[in-house]
Design a protein around this motif. Structure first.
Motif, PDB file in Angstrom:
ATOM      1  N   ASP A  20      38.455  72.708  42.661  1.00  0.00           N
ATOM      2  CA  ASP A  20      38.101  74.128  42.485  1.00  0.00           C
ATOM      3  C   ASP A  20      36.672  74.284  41.977  1.00  0.00           C
ATOM      4  N   TYR A  21      35.758  73.516  42.558  1.00  0.00           N
ATOM      5  CA  TYR A  21      34.406  73.442  42.022  1.00  0.00           C
ATOM      6  C   TYR A  21      33.451  74.383  42.744  1.00  0.00           C
ATOM      7  N   GLU A  22      32.414  74.765  42.024  1.00  0.00           N
ATOM      8  CA  GLU A  22      31.422  75.700  42.549  1.00  0.00           C
ATOM      9  C   GLU A  22      30.799  75.204  43.845  1.00  0.00           C
ATOM     10  N   LYS A  23      30.517  73.938  43.939  1.00  0.00           N
ATOM     11  CA  LYS A  23      29.880  73.375  45.127  1.00  0.00           C
ATOM     12  C   LYS A  23      30.812  72.431  45.885  1.00  0.00           C
ATOM     13  N   GLY A  24      32.086  72.751  45.859  1.00  0.00           N
ATOM     14  CA  GLY A  24      33.047  71.994  46.637  1.00  0.00           C
ATOM     15  C   GLY A  24      33.115  70.537  46.214  1.00  0.00           C
ATOM     16  N   VAL A  25      33.509  69.694  47.149  1.00  0.00           N
ATOM     17  CA  VAL A  25      33.695  68.279  46.852  1.00  0.00           C
ATOM     18  C   VAL A  25      32.398  67.609  46.423  1.00  0.00           C
ATOM     19  N   TRP A  26      31.258  68.188  46.823  1.00  0.00           N
ATOM     20  CA  TRP A  26      29.959  67.593  46.490  1.00  0.00           C
ATOM     21  C   TRP A  26      29.606  67.728  45.012  1.00  0.00           C
ATOM     22  N   THR A  27      30.431  68.482  44.261  1.00  0.00           N
ATOM     23  CA  THR A  27      30.268  68.570  42.815  1.00  0.00           C
ATOM     24  C   THR A  27      30.566  67.224  42.156  1.00  0.00           C
ATOM     25  N   LEU A  28      31.476  66.478  42.752  1.00  0.00           N
ATOM     26  CA  LEU A  28      31.914  65.199  42.194  1.00  0.00           C
ATOM     27  C   LEU A  28      30.952  64.079  42.576  1.00  0.00           C
ATOM     28  N   PRO A  29      31.057  62.927  41.906  1.00  0.00           N
ATOM     29  CA  PRO A  29      30.266  61.782  42.338  1.00  0.00           C
ATOM     30  C   PRO A  29      30.738  61.291  43.706  1.00  0.00           C
ATOM     31  N   PRO A  30      29.847  60.674  44.492  1.00  0.00           N
ATOM     32  CA  PRO A  30      28.511  60.260  44.085  1.00  0.00           C
ATOM     33  C   PRO A  30      27.440  61.341  44.229  1.00  0.00           C
ATOM     34  N   ARG A  31      27.760  62.485  44.855  1.00  0.00           N
ATOM     35  CA  ARG A  31      26.743  63.509  45.115  1.00  0.00           C
ATOM     36  C   ARG A  31      26.277  64.202  43.847  1.00  0.00           C
ATOM     37  N   LEU A  32      27.232  64.638  42.979  1.00  0.00           N
ATOM     38  CA  LEU A  32      26.908  65.339  41.737  1.00  0.00           C
ATOM     39  C   LEU A  32      25.943  66.493  41.994  1.00  0.00           C
ATOM     40  N   ALA A  33      26.401  67.457  42.808  1.00  0.00           N
ATOM     41  CA  ALA A  33      25.548  68.539  43.298  1.00  0.00           C
ATOM     42  C   ALA A  33      25.040  69.463  42.203  1.00  0.00           C
ATOM     43  N   LEU A  34      25.695  69.497  41.048  1.00  0.00           N
ATOM     44  CA  LEU A  34      25.246  70.351  39.948  1.00  0.00           C
ATOM     45  C   LEU A  34      24.254  69.643  39.044  1.00  0.00           C
ATOM     46  N   GLY A  35      23.851  68.450  39.412  1.00  0.00           N
ATOM     47  CA  GLY A  35      22.875  67.724  38.602  1.00  0.00           C
ATOM     48  C   GLY A  35      23.424  67.363  37.235  1.00  0.00           C
ATOM     49  N   ASP A  36      22.683  67.702  36.194  1.00  0.00           N
ATOM     50  CA  ASP A  36      23.093  67.354  34.833  1.00  0.00           C
ATOM     51  C   ASP A  36      24.136  68.309  34.257  1.00  0.00           C
ATOM     52  N   GLN A  37      24.376  69.425  34.947  1.00  0.00           N
ATOM     53  CA  GLN A  37      25.351  70.393  34.433  1.00  0.00           C
ATOM     54  C   GLN A  37      26.752  69.782  34.447  1.00  0.00           C
ATOM     55  N   ASP A  38      27.354  69.634  33.272  1.00  0.00           N
ATOM     56  CA  ASP A  38      28.700  69.061  33.144  1.00  0.00           C
ATOM     57  C   ASP A  38      28.816  67.710  33.841  1.00  0.00           C
ATOM     58  N   LYS A  39      27.739  66.974  33.862  1.00  0.00           N
ATOM     59  CA  LYS A  39      27.720  65.708  34.614  1.00  0.00           C
ATOM     60  C   LYS A  39      28.793  64.738  34.133  1.00  0.00           C
ATOM     61  N   GLN A  40      28.933  64.575  32.824  1.00  0.00           N
ATOM     62  CA  GLN A  40      29.911  63.611  32.320  1.00  0.00           C
ATOM     63  C   GLN A  40      31.332  64.025  32.685  1.00  0.00           C
ATOM     64  N   LYS A  41      31.580  65.325  32.705  1.00  0.00           N
ATOM     65  CA  LYS A  41      32.899  65.824  33.091  1.00  0.00           C
ATOM     66  C   LYS A  41      33.252  65.370  34.498  1.00  0.00           C
ATOM     67  N   TYR A  42      32.299  65.481  35.405  1.00  0.00           N
ATOM     68  CA  TYR A  42      32.574  65.123  36.795  1.00  0.00           C
ATOM     69  C   TYR A  42      32.594  63.609  36.992  1.00  0.00           C
ATOM     70  N   LEU A  43      31.803  62.898  36.214  1.00  0.00           N
ATOM     71  CA  LEU A  43      31.878  61.433  36.254  1.00  0.00           C
ATOM     72  C   LEU A  43      33.242  60.956  35.772  1.00  0.00           C
ATOM     73  N   ASP A  44      33.787  61.637  34.778  1.00  0.00           N
ATOM     74  CA  ASP A  44      35.098  61.268  34.249  1.00  0.00           C
ATOM     75  C   ASP A  44      36.204  61.527  35.277  1.00  0.00           C
ATOM     76  N   ILE A  45      36.029  62.563  36.090  1.00  0.00           N
ATOM     77  CA  ILE A  45      37.003  62.834  37.162  1.00  0.00           C
ATOM     78  C   ILE A  45      36.925  61.744  38.218  1.00  0.00           C
ATOM     79  N   GLY A  46      35.706  61.341  38.563  1.00  0.00           N
ATOM     80  CA  GLY A  46      35.524  60.329  39.590  1.00  0.00           C
ATOM     81  C   GLY A  46      35.399  60.943  40.970  1.00  0.00           C
TER      82      GLY A  46
END
Length: 287
Positions: free
Chosen positions: A246-272
């Protein structure tokens, strides 16, 4: 890289003309299989020092040994990979097949009829992949190429010639351009009777659009059935229950793309990486 492929007119799954009926959960569960054994040649290819360290870091999410074992890829077979991109799976498959089998890359169009932002991207990525293959021939063997450039070029080779067609996280790209049916048909045409289509793709919740990067697993089963495939297995090896989708930038919010950059980066890294369907279809007869 997958995000850049969304250039041009984007359309949803409704354009495929598929019903919204959902397959009974029991029928999908019946096709789930126990984890297959990884043969020694495949284990060697996955562990090889030929693979880059960065690519190996993604194994925790992509489980290449278990995935290819589930697809039952053997070293003496002919395998076509659709849009290998930067070569993440090619780095495993081509050496694995080099001695006894045949790896075929269904690459991007590198000689486009017209130049625009989208064709320039495909050309650049395709040429980069070709150069990588050429530079590493000693490890990769005699890689063969075909061009997959929907809607202009769909043919994947001689009919009834391949043992496997594999695609990893690409279905949404073709769906958004209205070309997914053509890809399924092309895969069916090139496969031998008894050959298989193996798919790994970001798995949608019900009602999500292809523009999110996620695809509905039941709709993919329906589409495969339409083109003469039978679902012969599903695996949860690439599942990720942490992925809320349910992310703002779709699947690309998650790694390896991390489309939101540093915004909530650790949160998305923790999701995988994303929750993914891993499904196998068999060509039961000519269509």
């Amino acid at each position: 890289m997958k995000r850049n492929m969304m250039l041009g007119a984007l359309i949803g799954l409704s354009s495929l003309g598929m019903s919204t009926a959902i397959y009974a959960a029991d029928s999908m569960a019946d096709k789930k299989v126990t984890a297959p054994q990884v043969n020694s040649a495949l284990a060697k290819a996955v562990a090889s020092e030929f693979r880059t360290a960065d690519n190996k870091l993604r194994d925790q999410y992509r489980h290449p040994a278990e995935t290819l074992a589930f697809f039952d890829v053997k070293p003496e077979q002919t395998v076509i990979e659709l849009w290998p991109g930067g070569g993440w799976y090619a780095e495993i498959l081509a050496p694995y097949l080099a001695e006894k089998g045949q790896y075929v890359a269904a690459n991007f169009e590198t000689k486009p009829a017209e130049e625009n932002r989208q064709t320039a991207y495909y050309k650049s990525a395709g040429l980069k992949f070709e150069k990588w293959v050429s530079d590493n021939k000693a490890s990769l063997g005699n890689v063969q190429f075909v061009t997959l450039d929907p809607p202009a070029k769909f043919s994947l080779g001689k009919d009834n010639s391949a043992d496997h067609v594999l695609t990893f996280r690409n279905l949404h790209n073709w769906a958004m351009k209205g070309e997914l049916e053509g890809v399924f048909k092309a895969a069916h045409d090139v496969l031998k009777v008894g050959g298989s289509l193996g798919i790994v793709e970001h798995r949608a919740n019900i009602g999500m659009a292809a523009e999110s990067g996620y695809m509905d697993q039941n709709q993919m089963v329906e589409l495969a059935n339409k083109y003469g495939f039978e679902l012969t297995g599903s695996s949860e090896v690439n599942a990720n229950p942490k992925d809320s989708k349910d992310y703002e930038k779709g699947v690309w919010t998650l790694p390896p793309r991390l489309a939101l950059g540093d915004q909530d980066k650790q949160k998305y890294l923790d999701i995988g990486e994303s929750d993914r369907m891993t499904i196998k279809f068999t060509k039961t007869a000519a269509k």
